[in-house]
Motif scaffolding. Sequence first.
Motif, PDB file in Angstrom:
ATOM      1  N   VAL A   9     -15.386  -6.343 -14.748  1.00 46.75           N
ATOM      2  CA  VAL A   9     -14.018  -6.307 -14.215  1.00 46.75           C
ATOM      3  C   VAL A   9     -13.198  -5.373 -15.089  1.00 46.75           C
ATOM      4  O   VAL A   9     -13.205  -5.488 -16.313  1.00 46.75           O
ATOM      5  CB  VAL A   9     -13.399  -7.726 -14.210  1.00 46.75           C
ATOM      6  CG1 VAL A   9     -11.985  -7.688 -13.629  1.00 46.75           C
ATOM      7  CG2 VAL A   9     -14.270  -8.697 -13.414  1.00 46.75           C
ATOM      8  N   LEU A  10     -12.491  -4.422 -14.451  1.00 43.02           N
ATOM      9  CA  LEU A  10     -11.683  -3.450 -15.187  1.00 43.02           C
ATOM     10  C   LEU A  10     -10.202  -3.689 -14.891  1.00 43.02           C
ATOM     11  O   LEU A  10      -9.786  -3.688 -13.739  1.00 43.02           O
ATOM     12  CB  LEU A  10     -12.063  -2.024 -14.779  1.00 43.02           C
ATOM     13  CG  LEU A  10     -13.529  -1.642 -15.025  1.00 43.02           C
ATOM     14  CD1 LEU A  10     -13.818  -0.246 -14.491  1.00 43.02           C
ATOM     15  CD2 LEU A  10     -13.868  -1.717 -16.512  1.00 43.02           C
ATOM     16  N   LYS A  15      -4.613 -10.213 -10.430  1.00 39.66           N
ATOM     17  CA  LYS A  15      -5.707 -10.328  -9.450  1.00 39.66           C
ATOM     18  C   LYS A  15      -7.062 -10.258 -10.140  1.00 39.66           C
ATOM     19  O   LYS A  15      -7.972 -11.038  -9.841  1.00 39.66           O
ATOM     20  CB  LYS A  15      -5.605  -9.219  -8.401  1.00 39.66           C
ATOM     21  CG  LYS A  15      -4.404  -9.344  -7.481  1.00 39.66           C
ATOM     22  CD  LYS A  15      -4.442  -8.265  -6.410  1.00 39.66           C
ATOM     23  CE  LYS A  15      -3.198  -8.319  -5.542  1.00 39.66           C
ATOM     24  NZ  LYS A  15      -3.228  -7.334  -4.458  1.00 39.66           N
ATOM     25  N   GLU A  16      -7.182  -9.304 -11.056  1.00 43.48           N
ATOM     26  CA  GLU A  16      -8.473  -9.123 -11.736  1.00 43.48           C
ATOM     27  C   GLU A  16      -8.823 -10.350 -12.581  1.00 43.48           C
ATOM     28  O   GLU A  16      -9.982 -10.772 -12.641  1.00 43.48           O
ATOM     29  CB  GLU A  16      -8.433  -7.859 -12.609  1.00 43.48           C
ATOM     30  CG  GLU A  16      -8.449  -6.557 -11.813  1.00 43.48           C
ATOM     31  CD  GLU A  16      -7.163  -6.316 -11.048  1.00 43.48           C
ATOM     32  OE1 GLU A  16      -7.248  -5.850  -9.889  1.00 43.48           O
ATOM     33  OE2 GLU A  16      -6.067  -6.595 -11.581  1.00 43.48           O
ATOM     34  N   CYS A  17      -7.809 -10.927 -13.235  1.00 38.28           N
ATOM     35  CA  CYS A  17      -8.061 -12.104 -14.070  1.00 38.28           C
ATOM     36  C   CYS A  17      -8.471 -13.310 -13.238  1.00 38.28           C
ATOM     37  O   CYS A  17      -9.368 -14.067 -13.613  1.00 38.28           O
ATOM     38  CB  CYS A  17      -6.822 -12.445 -14.896  1.00 38.28           C
ATOM     39  SG  CYS A  17      -6.561 -11.281 -16.232  1.00 38.28           S
ATOM     40  N   HIS A  32     -15.229  -8.243 -19.003  1.00 37.87           N
ATOM     41  CA  HIS A  32     -13.884  -7.896 -18.537  1.00 37.87           C
ATOM     42  C   HIS A  32     -13.263  -6.931 -19.549  1.00 37.87           C
ATOM     43  O   HIS A  32     -13.112  -7.274 -20.717  1.00 37.87           O
ATOM     44  CB  HIS A  32     -13.046  -9.179 -18.427  1.00 37.87           C
ATOM     45  CG  HIS A  32     -11.874  -9.045 -17.525  1.00 37.87           C
ATOM     46  ND1 HIS A  32     -11.389 -10.073 -16.756  1.00 37.87           N
ATOM     47  CD2 HIS A  32     -11.068  -7.985 -17.259  1.00 37.87           C
ATOM     48  CE1 HIS A  32     -10.337  -9.653 -16.063  1.00 37.87           C
ATOM     49  NE2 HIS A  32     -10.125  -8.397 -16.360  1.00 37.87           N
ATOM     50  N   MET A  33     -12.928  -5.720 -19.098  1.00 39.62           N
ATOM     51  CA  MET A  33     -12.409  -4.697 -20.013  1.00 39.62           C
ATOM     52  C   MET A  33     -11.061  -4.179 -19.526  1.00 39.62           C
ATOM     53  O   MET A  33     -10.768  -4.208 -18.334  1.00 39.62           O
ATOM     54  CB  MET A  33     -13.386  -3.517 -20.106  1.00 39.62           C
ATOM     55  CG  MET A  33     -14.753  -3.902 -20.627  1.00 39.62           C
ATOM     56  SD  MET A  33     -15.678  -2.477 -21.239  1.00 39.62           S
ATOM     57  CE  MET A  33     -16.028  -1.560 -19.767  1.00 39.62           C
ATOM     58  N   GLY A 233       2.895 -13.946 -17.787  1.00 37.04           N
ATOM     59  CA  GLY A 233       2.089 -13.355 -18.857  1.00 37.04           C
ATOM     60  C   GLY A 233       1.100 -14.346 -19.435  1.00 37.04           C
ATOM     61  O   GLY A 233       0.102 -13.966 -20.051  1.00 37.04           O
ATOM     62  N   GLU A 234       1.373 -15.629 -19.215  1.00 43.49           N
ATOM     63  CA  GLU A 234       0.452 -16.663 -19.712  1.00 43.49           C
ATOM     64  C   GLU A 234      -0.845 -16.700 -18.900  1.00 43.49           C
ATOM     65  O   GLU A 234      -1.878 -17.151 -19.393  1.00 43.49           O
ATOM     66  CB  GLU A 234       1.122 -18.044 -19.627  1.00 43.49           C
ATOM     67  CG  GLU A 234       2.361 -18.193 -20.499  1.00 43.49           C
ATOM     68  CD  GLU A 234       2.035 -18.079 -21.975  1.00 43.49           C
ATOM     69  OE1 GLU A 234       1.368 -18.979 -22.504  1.00 43.49           O
ATOM     70  OE2 GLU A 234       2.432 -17.075 -22.601  1.00 43.49           O
ATOM     71  N   LEU A 235      -0.780 -16.251 -17.642  1.00 48.27           N
ATOM     72  CA  LEU A 235      -1.952 -16.394 -16.754  1.00 48.27           C
ATOM     73  C   LEU A 235      -3.171 -15.589 -17.215  1.00 48.27           C
ATOM     74  O   LEU A 235      -4.259 -16.152 -17.338  1.00 48.27           O
ATOM     75  CB  LEU A 235      -1.588 -15.996 -15.326  1.00 48.27           C
ATOM     76  CG  LEU A 235      -1.069 -17.098 -14.406  1.00 48.27           C
ATOM     77  CD1 LEU A 235      -0.695 -16.509 -13.063  1.00 48.27           C
ATOM     78  CD2 LEU A 235      -2.110 -18.184 -14.197  1.00 48.27           C
ATOM     79  N   PRO A 236      -3.032 -14.271 -17.457  1.00 47.15           N
ATOM     80  CA  PRO A 236      -4.220 -13.514 -17.881  1.00 47.15           C
ATOM     81  C   PRO A 236      -4.848 -14.099 -19.138  1.00 47.15           C
ATOM     82  O   PRO A 236      -6.076 -14.169 -19.266  1.00 47.15           O
ATOM     83  CB  PRO A 236      -3.671 -12.108 -18.140  1.00 47.15           C
ATOM     84  CG  PRO A 236      -2.448 -12.018 -17.310  1.00 47.15           C
ATOM     85  CD  PRO A 236      -1.856 -13.392 -17.282  1.00 47.15           C
ATOM     86  N   GLN A 237      -4.009 -14.558 -20.080  1.00 55.62           N
ATOM     87  CA  GLN A 237      -4.560 -15.109 -21.319  1.00 55.62           C
ATOM     88  C   GLN A 237      -5.269 -16.439 -21.065  1.00 55.62           C
ATOM     89  O   GLN A 237      -6.294 -16.734 -21.677  1.00 55.62           O
ATOM     90  CB  GLN A 237      -3.442 -15.267 -22.337  1.00 55.62           C
ATOM     91  CG  GLN A 237      -2.898 -13.899 -22.729  1.00 55.62           C
ATOM     92  CD  GLN A 237      -1.718 -13.962 -23.665  1.00 55.62           C
ATOM     93  OE1 GLN A 237      -1.801 -14.594 -24.697  1.00 55.62           O
ATOM     94  NE2 GLN A 237      -0.629 -13.302 -23.327  1.00 55.62           N
TER      95      GLN A 237
END
Length: 445
Positions: A9-10, A15-17, A32-33, A233-237
């Motif tokens: 996953v780039l 969405k990507e997270c 995931h990069m 911002g908490e979601l991707p982490q």
Amino acid sequence: MDEEYDVIVLGTGLKECILSGLLSVDGLKVLHMDRNDYYGGESTSLNLNQLWKRFKDGDAPPAELGASKDYNVDMVPKYMMANGTLVRVLIHTSVTKYLNFKAVDGSYVFNKGKVHKVPATDVEALKSPLMGLFEKRRARKFFIYVQDYDDNDPKSHEGMDVTKVPAKDLISKKYGLDDNTVDFIGHALALYREDGYLEQPAIDLIKRVKLYAESLARFAGGSPYIYPLYGLGELPQAFARLSAVYGGTYMLNKPECKVEFEDGKVVGVTSEGETAKCKKVVCDPSYLPDKVKKVGKVARAICIMSHPIPSTNEAHSAQVILPQKQLGRKSDMYLFCCSYSHNVAPKGKFIAFVTTEAETDNPETELKPGIDLLGPVDQIFFDTYDRYEPVNQGEEDNCYISTSYDATTHFESTVQDVIDMYSRITGKTLDLSVDLSAASAGGDE
């Protein structure tokens, strides 16, 4: 990096997270990069200094705005429907244990020059100044019909096959609702972005209005929406933590991230001279620019204020939808307001966004109807960004590219893209029958 993965996953956008999390939970080996040294991509969250650097060319923010670290300004702010698909996805992946949600105070609609609370139940319809006396009664009957509708109980269908009857026949002919009422039900409750739904089977409208009403009842707040404390911002982490639990690997600050192909199919991704092999790639449009096309542009104003949006009952968090017909436009306009009550700004400060699908090259003029509703603002930044959609066939080259984020201030269209991508990547339908009580939202602290 010299390992083989099921999926690379780039980009660490929302969405990507979410996809990375879903695929990890399914047992796939995921790398995931992100080329950036921060999470979130286009949908990142900025503190005050970062906001200034991005939009004000390096000036320092004025001291009266408070401490930079107290700001968490989401670049793509979207509220979540309390019983909606995204919340189900978050529960399905157990990512809710890393997040704290809080109910959003208000849901409003712009109608005939004024901001009104969106009525979503029979009781609210009778109180709403949006309608005259007789229209209120008709609307009340419509809401009762929707609340009582049950797929498995033919009596509740009142003789209509709503899988065939178009929405306009149900709402305009059967219940006799006028265009004004249809406008706010379609755009502010059912969250349609254009009026094509009126020609489609009514079942979709019923399900959307039902979802709104059930979400509204969920936390007994003033709206059907919830939002994480400290913002999106908490979601991707949270998803990065989830991915690690399932053996996934996250790597930030990986320059270039070149997707490698053999015979037209993806075989891996190269960064800093090393290639990781993979069967499939999932990414946002910026990683494969030759496989996407521009389909539109979003205009937005980001405002810092010292007060709530007027006419929203002092709501510390709210959404206002301005339907296109009310503005003589082709697309709706959205107001998003959040504040220190969700820990996205220092005490006494409010963050407001005005967004729409751009129809001109002048965001200042185009966004004026929304900005005029905000009252005095301390600071305002204008911005536009292009929207892209994939033109490739993921089934042929094994590249699955998300669409850019639209102008909406809720997650309904965004999460639909995620679900569609999941099905194309895995060949499975995502099972979202979950216990909704696993995601709770606090009231006022």
